[in-house]
Design a protein around this motif. Sequence first.
Motif, short mmCIF file in Angstrom:
data_model
loop_
_atom_site.label_atom_id
_atom_site.label_comp_id
_atom_site.label_asym_id
_atom_site.label_seq_id
_atom_site.Cartn_x
_atom_site.Cartn_y
_atom_site.Cartn_z
N LEU A 7 38.23 33.51 40.09
CA LEU A 7 39.44 33.88 39.83
C LEU A 7 39.74 35.14 38.78
O LEU A 7 40.62 35.95 39.18
N ILE A 8 38.85 35.08 37.85
CA ILE A 8 38.79 36.20 36.83
C ILE A 8 38.47 37.44 37.52
O ILE A 8 39.03 38.57 37.41
N ALA A 9 37.39 37.41 38.28
CA ALA A 9 36.85 38.43 39.24
C ALA A 9 38.03 39.04 40.11
O ALA A 9 38.33 40.23 40.46
N PHE A 10 38.59 38.33 40.80
CA PHE A 10 39.63 38.39 41.87
C PHE A 10 40.80 39.23 41.11
O PHE A 10 41.26 40.29 41.65
N VAL A 11 41.38 38.81 39.89
CA VAL A 11 42.48 39.42 39.40
C VAL A 11 41.97 40.75 38.94
O VAL A 11 42.71 41.83 39.09
N ASP A 12 40.93 41.08 38.54
CA ASP A 12 40.27 42.39 38.29
C ASP A 12 39.87 43.15 39.42
O ASP A 12 40.75 44.50 39.40
N ASP A 13 39.45 42.65 40.59
CA ASP A 13 39.36 43.50 41.50
C ASP A 13 40.57 44.03 42.30
O ASP A 13 40.85 44.89 42.79
N CYS A 14 41.45 42.83 42.46
CA CYS A 14 42.95 43.06 43.18
C CYS A 14 43.86 43.69 42.59
O CYS A 14 44.55 44.66 43.12
N TYR A 15 43.75 43.78 41.02
CA TYR A 15 44.96 44.12 40.36
C TYR A 15 44.74 45.08 39.27
O TYR A 15 45.33 45.69 38.56
N GLY A 16 43.20 45.21 39.07
CA GLY A 16 42.69 45.94 38.06
C GLY A 16 43.01 45.55 36.70
O GLY A 16 43.37 46.47 35.74
N ILE A 17 43.11 44.40 36.53
CA ILE A 17 43.60 43.80 35.18
C ILE A 17 42.55 42.63 34.76
O ILE A 17 41.86 41.89 35.36
N THR A 18 42.15 42.89 33.37
CA THR A 18 41.12 42.15 32.81
C THR A 18 41.87 40.92 32.15
O THR A 18 42.87 41.21 31.34
N VAL A 19 41.47 39.70 32.56
CA VAL A 19 42.34 38.48 31.87
C VAL A 19 41.03 37.77 31.25
O VAL A 19 39.93 37.87 31.68
N LYS A 20 41.51 37.09 30.03
CA LYS A 20 40.52 36.34 29.26
C LYS A 20 40.37 35.03 30.04
O LYS A 20 41.34 34.38 30.36
N PRO A 21 39.24 34.31 29.76
CA PRO A 21 39.25 32.83 30.56
C PRO A 21 40.21 32.12 29.69
O PRO A 21 40.77 31.23 30.50
N ARG A 22 40.48 32.28 28.46
CA ARG A 22 41.66 31.33 27.82
C ARG A 22 42.80 31.58 28.64
O ARG A 22 43.74 30.62 28.78
N GLN A 23 43.31 32.87 28.95
CA GLN A 23 44.63 33.21 29.59
C GLN A 23 44.62 32.36 30.90
O GLN A 23 45.62 31.59 31.47
#
Length: 81
Positions: free
Chosen positions: A41-57
């Motif tokens: 899910l973290i990788a998906f958000v980064d790949d699709c939207y170019g957004i780095t999310v923290k596991p905590r988020q």
Amino acid sequence: MDVAEFLRQLEDQFGLTVGTLKLSSIVEETPGWSSLMFLELIAFVDDCYGITVKPRQIHECTTVANLFSLVQSLSSSMAVA
């Protein structure tokens, strides 16, 4: 960002049948949910939207609606920056 497209992309990412996820779906109750899916899910958000999310988020997102709001919010803040 379109909600229907977001849901479709999530379902595709996790190999779910179209229509499985709703905004009210509990993230951790997603069929097949595991720690690996969490990382995907973290990788998906980064790949699709170019957004780095923290596991905590991600962990703080109880529902798919919370996740959508997080991605939308981070996407908007990146557009302003």
